[in-house]
Design a protein around this motif. Sequence first.
Motif, PDB file in Angstrom:
ATOM      1  N   ARG A 280       0.810  -1.211   0.000  1.00 47.15           N
ATOM      2  CA  ARG A 280       0.000   0.000   0.000  1.00 47.15           C
ATOM      3  C   ARG A 280       0.844   1.262   0.000  1.00 47.15           C
ATOM      4  NH1 ARG A 280      -3.898   0.620  -1.912  1.00 47.15           N
ATOM      5  NH2 ARG A 280      -5.351   1.556  -0.432  1.00 47.15           N
ATOM      6  N   ALA A 281       1.852   1.307   0.876  1.00 47.31           N
ATOM      7  CA  ALA A 281       2.621   2.543   1.024  1.00 47.31           C
ATOM      8  C   ALA A 281       3.905   2.568   0.200  1.00 47.31           C
ATOM      9  CB  ALA A 281       2.962   2.764   2.499  1.00 47.31           C
ATOM     10  N   ALA A 282       4.313   1.437  -0.338  1.00 44.93           N
ATOM     11  CA  ALA A 282       5.550   1.351  -1.128  1.00 44.93           C
ATOM     12  C   ALA A 282       6.722   1.983  -0.395  1.00 44.93           C
ATOM     13  CB  ALA A 282       5.352   2.009  -2.496  1.00 44.93           C
ATOM     14  N   LEU A 283       6.890   1.586   0.861  1.00 49.64           N
ATOM     15  CA  LEU A 283       7.977   2.121   1.696  1.00 49.64           C
ATOM     16  C   LEU A 283       9.329   1.829   1.060  1.00 49.64           C
ATOM     17  CD1 LEU A 283       8.778   3.364   4.497  1.00 49.64           C
ATOM     18  CD2 LEU A 283       8.874   1.006   5.337  1.00 49.64           C
ATOM     19  N   GLN A 284      10.183   2.858   1.024  1.00 48.63           N
ATOM     20  CA  GLN A 284      11.502   2.745   0.403  1.00 48.63           C
ATOM     21  C   GLN A 284      12.603   2.839   1.450  1.00 48.63           C
ATOM     22  OE1 GLN A 284      11.791   2.129  -3.030  1.00 48.63           O
ATOM     23  NE2 GLN A 284       9.576   1.889  -2.720  1.00 48.63           N
ATOM     24  N   PRO A 285      13.746   2.191   1.202  1.00 45.32           N
ATOM     25  CA  PRO A 285      14.873   2.319   2.125  1.00 45.32           C
ATOM     26  C   PRO A 285      15.253   3.784   2.324  1.00 45.32           C
ATOM     27  CG  PRO A 285      15.302   0.585   0.525  1.00 45.32           C
ATOM     28  CD  PRO A 285      14.050   1.283   0.067  1.00 45.32           C
ATOM     29  N   GLY A 286      15.523   4.162   3.548  1.00 47.03           N
ATOM     30  CA  GLY A 286      15.925   5.521   3.861  1.00 47.03           C
ATOM     31  C   GLY A 286      14.778   6.469   4.162  1.00 47.03           C
ATOM     32  N   GLU A 287      13.532   6.063   3.857  1.00 49.87           N
ATOM     33  CA  GLU A 287      12.400   6.935   4.140  1.00 49.87           C
ATOM     34  C   GLU A 287      12.104   6.972   5.642  1.00 49.87           C
ATOM     35  OE1 GLU A 287       9.507   7.505   0.392  1.00 49.87           O
ATOM     36  OE2 GLU A 287       9.192   5.604   1.448  1.00 49.87           O
ATOM     37  N   TRP A 288      11.415   8.047   6.043  1.00 54.59           N
ATOM     38  CA  TRP A 288      10.990   8.188   7.427  1.00 54.59           C
ATOM     39  C   TRP A 288       9.635   7.513   7.617  1.00 54.59           C
ATOM     40  CZ3 TRP A 288      14.155   9.795  11.107  1.00 54.59           C
ATOM     41  CH2 TRP A 288      15.224  10.643  10.790  1.00 54.59           C
ATOM     42  N   LEU A 289       9.588   6.534   8.535  1.00 58.69           N
ATOM     43  CA  LEU A 289       8.358   5.821   8.863  1.00 58.69           C
ATOM     44  C   LEU A 289       7.948   6.180  10.285  1.00 58.69           C
ATOM     45  CD1 LEU A 289       6.146   3.611   8.581  1.00 58.69           C
ATOM     46  CD2 LEU A 289       7.887   1.954   9.331  1.00 58.69           C
ATOM     47  N   LEU A 290       6.733   6.699  10.432  1.00 62.10           N
ATOM     48  CA  LEU A 290       6.178   7.028  11.743  1.00 62.10           C
ATOM     49  C   LEU A 290       5.170   5.942  12.119  1.00 62.10           C
ATOM     50  CD1 LEU A 290       5.646   8.886  14.190  1.00 62.10           C
ATOM     51  CD2 LEU A 290       4.061  10.196  12.731  1.00 62.10           C
ATOM     52  N   VAL A 291       5.444   5.219  13.208  1.00 60.33           N
ATOM     53  CA  VAL A 291       4.570   4.141  13.683  1.00 60.33           C
ATOM     54  C   VAL A 291       3.898   4.587  14.973  1.00 60.33           C
ATOM     55  CG1 VAL A 291       4.443   1.763  14.508  1.00 60.33           C
ATOM     56  CG2 VAL A 291       6.038   2.366  12.667  1.00 60.33           C
ATOM     57  N   HIS A 292       2.586   4.702  14.941  1.00 61.36           N
ATOM     58  CA  HIS A 292       1.846   5.068  16.146  1.00 61.36           C
ATOM     59  C   HIS A 292       1.519   3.827  16.976  1.00 61.36           C
ATOM     60  CE1 HIS A 292       1.497   9.276  15.288  1.00 61.36           C
ATOM     61  NE2 HIS A 292       0.937   9.060  14.109  1.00 61.36           N
TER      62      HIS A 292
ATOM     63  N   ILE B 246       7.261  -1.716  13.505  1.00 60.85           N
ATOM     64  CA  ILE B 246       8.634  -1.251  13.770  1.00 60.85           C
ATOM     65  C   ILE B 246       9.638  -2.240  13.177  1.00 60.85           C
ATOM     66  CG2 ILE B 246      10.365  -0.886  15.574  1.00 60.85           C
ATOM     67  CD1 ILE B 246       8.123   0.235  17.344  1.00 60.85           C
ATOM     68  N   GLN B 247       9.468  -3.515  13.481  1.00 60.41           N
ATOM     69  CA  GLN B 247      10.404  -4.516  12.983  1.00 60.41           C
ATOM     70  C   GLN B 247      10.402  -4.588  11.456  1.00 60.41           C
ATOM     71  OE1 GLN B 247       9.478  -8.235  14.913  1.00 60.41           O
ATOM     72  NE2 GLN B 247      10.232  -7.556  16.902  1.00 60.41           N
ATOM     73  N   LEU B 248       9.214  -4.556  10.866  1.00 60.65           N
ATOM     74  CA  LEU B 248       9.125  -4.628   9.403  1.00 60.65           C
ATOM     75  C   LEU B 248       9.692  -3.376   8.748  1.00 60.65           C
ATOM     76  CD1 LEU B 248       5.581  -6.216   9.193  1.00 60.65           C
ATOM     77  CD2 LEU B 248       7.715  -7.303   8.465  1.00 60.65           C
ATOM     78  N   GLY B 249       9.488  -2.221   9.383  1.00 62.45           N
ATOM     79  CA  GLY B 249      10.060  -0.986   8.856  1.00 62.45           C
ATOM     80  C   GLY B 249      11.574  -1.009   8.866  1.00 62.45           C
ATOM     81  N   LYS B 250      12.154  -1.483   9.968  1.00 61.47           N
ATOM     82  CA  LYS B 250      13.612  -1.578  10.036  1.00 61.47           C
ATOM     83  C   LYS B 250      14.133  -2.594   9.022  1.00 61.47           C
ATOM     84  CE  LYS B 250      16.091   0.193  12.095  1.00 61.47           C
ATOM     85  NZ  LYS B 250      16.796   1.456  11.710  1.00 61.47           N
ATOM     86  N   ALA B 251      13.415  -3.704   8.872  1.00 63.00           N
ATOM     87  CA  ALA B 251      13.835  -4.715   7.908  1.00 63.00           C
ATOM     88  C   ALA B 251      13.819  -4.161   6.487  1.00 63.00           C
ATOM     89  CB  ALA B 251      12.929  -5.945   8.000  1.00 63.00           C
ATOM     90  N   ALA B 252      12.931  -3.182   6.236  1.00 58.78           N
ATOM     91  CA  ALA B 252      12.830  -2.568   4.904  1.00 58.78           C
ATOM     92  C   ALA B 252      13.853  -1.443   4.703  1.00 58.78           C
ATOM     93  CB  ALA B 252      11.419  -2.025   4.693  1.00 58.78           C
ATOM     94  N   GLY B 253      14.625  -1.132   5.736  1.00 58.75           N
ATOM     95  CA  GLY B 253      15.649  -0.092   5.608  1.00 58.75           C
ATOM     96  C   GLY B 253      15.160   1.313   5.895  1.00 58.75           C
ATOM     97  N   ALA B 254      13.970   1.444   6.512  1.00 58.63           N
ATOM     98  CA  ALA B 254      13.434   2.774   6.826  1.00 58.63           C
ATOM     99  C   ALA B 254      14.053   3.318   8.102  1.00 58.63           C
ATOM    100  CB  ALA B 254      11.916   2.690   6.992  1.00 58.63           C
ATOM    101  N   GLN B 255      13.933   4.636   8.272  1.00 62.38           N
ATOM    102  CA  GLN B 255      14.273   5.296   9.525  1.00 62.38           C
ATOM    103  C   GLN B 255      12.970   5.383  10.326  1.00 62.38           C
ATOM    104  OE1 GLN B 255      17.314   8.672   8.919  1.00 62.38           O
ATOM    105  NE2 GLN B 255      16.147   8.675   7.010  1.00 62.38           N
ATOM    106  N   VAL B 256      12.922   4.689  11.440  1.00 64.13           N
ATOM    107  CA  VAL B 256      11.658   4.497  12.142  1.00 64.13           C
ATOM    108  C   VAL B 256      11.546   5.425  13.349  1.00 64.13           C
ATOM    109  CG1 VAL B 256      10.204   2.860  13.387  1.00 64.13           C
ATOM    110  CG2 VAL B 256      11.515   2.103  11.387  1.00 64.13           C
ATOM    111  N   ILE B 257      10.435   6.153  13.380  1.00 63.11           N
ATOM    112  CA  ILE B 257      10.038   6.943  14.533  1.00 63.11           C
ATOM    113  C   ILE B 257       8.796   6.271  15.112  1.00 63.11           C
ATOM    114  CG2 ILE B 257       9.329   9.216  15.382  1.00 63.11           C
ATOM    115  CD1 ILE B 257      10.478  10.388  12.756  1.00 63.11           C
TER     116      ILE B 257
ATOM    117  N   GLY C 245      14.193  -1.616  18.044  1.00 60.91           N
ATOM    118  CA  GLY C 245      15.019  -1.050  16.986  1.00 60.91           C
ATOM    119  C   GLY C 245      14.584   0.284  16.438  1.00 60.91           C
ATOM    120  N   ALA C 246      13.526   0.894  17.016  1.00 60.10           N
ATOM    121  CA  ALA C 246      13.108   2.213  16.539  1.00 60.10           C
ATOM    122  C   ALA C 246      14.263   3.204  16.690  1.00 60.10           C
ATOM    123  CB  ALA C 246      11.890   2.701  17.310  1.00 60.10           C
ATOM    124  N   ASP C 247      14.483   4.015  15.666  1.00 57.51           N
ATOM    125  CA  ASP C 247      15.582   4.983  15.700  1.00 57.51           C
ATOM    126  C   ASP C 247      15.286   6.148  16.635  1.00 57.51           C
ATOM    127  OD1 ASP C 247      17.386   3.932  13.402  1.00 57.51           O
ATOM    128  OD2 ASP C 247      15.391   3.970  12.514  1.00 57.51           O
TER     129      ASP C 247
END
Length: 317
Positions: free
Chosen positions: A127-139, A150-161, A177-179
């Motif tokens: 749905r979101a086509a998350l790319q490595p290096g993008e900022w991901l905000l997880v509520h 959080i885990q899936l975002g880090k596995a995808a190479g995102a910067q996780v908030i 692992g949230a940044d």
Amino acid sequence: MRAWRVHSLGDPADVMTLDEVPEPEPGPGQVKVKVLAAALNFPDILMAQGTYQEKPPLPFTPGLELCGQLPDGSRVLGSPSGGPGALAEYALMDADAAWPVPDGMGDAQAAALYITYQTGYVGLHRRAALQPGEWLLVHAGAGGVGTAAIQLGKAAGAQVIATAGGPKKTAVCTELGADHVIDYLSEDFVARVKEITGGHGADVVYDPVGGDVFDGSTKCIAFEGRIVVVGFTSGRIPAAKANHLLVKNYSVLGLHWGLYRSKDPGRIADVHQALCDLFAEGKIDPLIGQTLPMDQAPTALASLGDRGTVGKVVLTP
């Protein structure tokens, strides 16, 4: 066998009873499994209350995901046939949707892998086509949905908030692992996201909360950002303002993962294999906050509804 059943609509603690019922008999294309573990989800509460989009006929057995044992002793994970039904000693599953448990994964983690991790993977990648290096905000980062994201975002190479309420829950997000972690009880997450990203904003927002959290997310979303609407645990369904979408050039994406079971079932098989690979690589590790006996289901659901839990709550026989 014993099975929890909802006989009338209301809070689970008020309407669930532990009944003696006949063991289910599999029909064509079904298998009967001994329930080894059943994971709880917020929709379990909503179904009991009659406020979920899927409304099973009364009486029904709650529970949307499980790890079960087949007659040959092998273990599978997934959902009961036709909807809920996991909070019982035995359950039926569709044979073509009973997925093998990844090697080395325990029963509780296997029960917790299906819905939240499938939802997270489809939401972030499809749905979101998350790319490595993008900022991901997880509520709600410390909950079952959030910990998976959080885990899936880090596995995808995102910067996780991640956002969470209180020191215990923020610590959970950091350990996963949230940044960056924002305590929404003491900090304004909108201002902090802008500060952390240097004014860029979040490229992707993963929102299972809705309400004021969704409204705030629209104020810190990046250019061409994507807000993934996962649910409304806050109780308020927000309204997306079309003029704001236009002016700020971002997207709001709905995610009802259950539809993929009928609209695109092949996707579920692909995602299950991807999740097995990520587990084997050590990139995801489902967080089990509590494992309780099956007879404590009403108490466990009440704790889940009060946001008093972290990770997933799992019931075992």
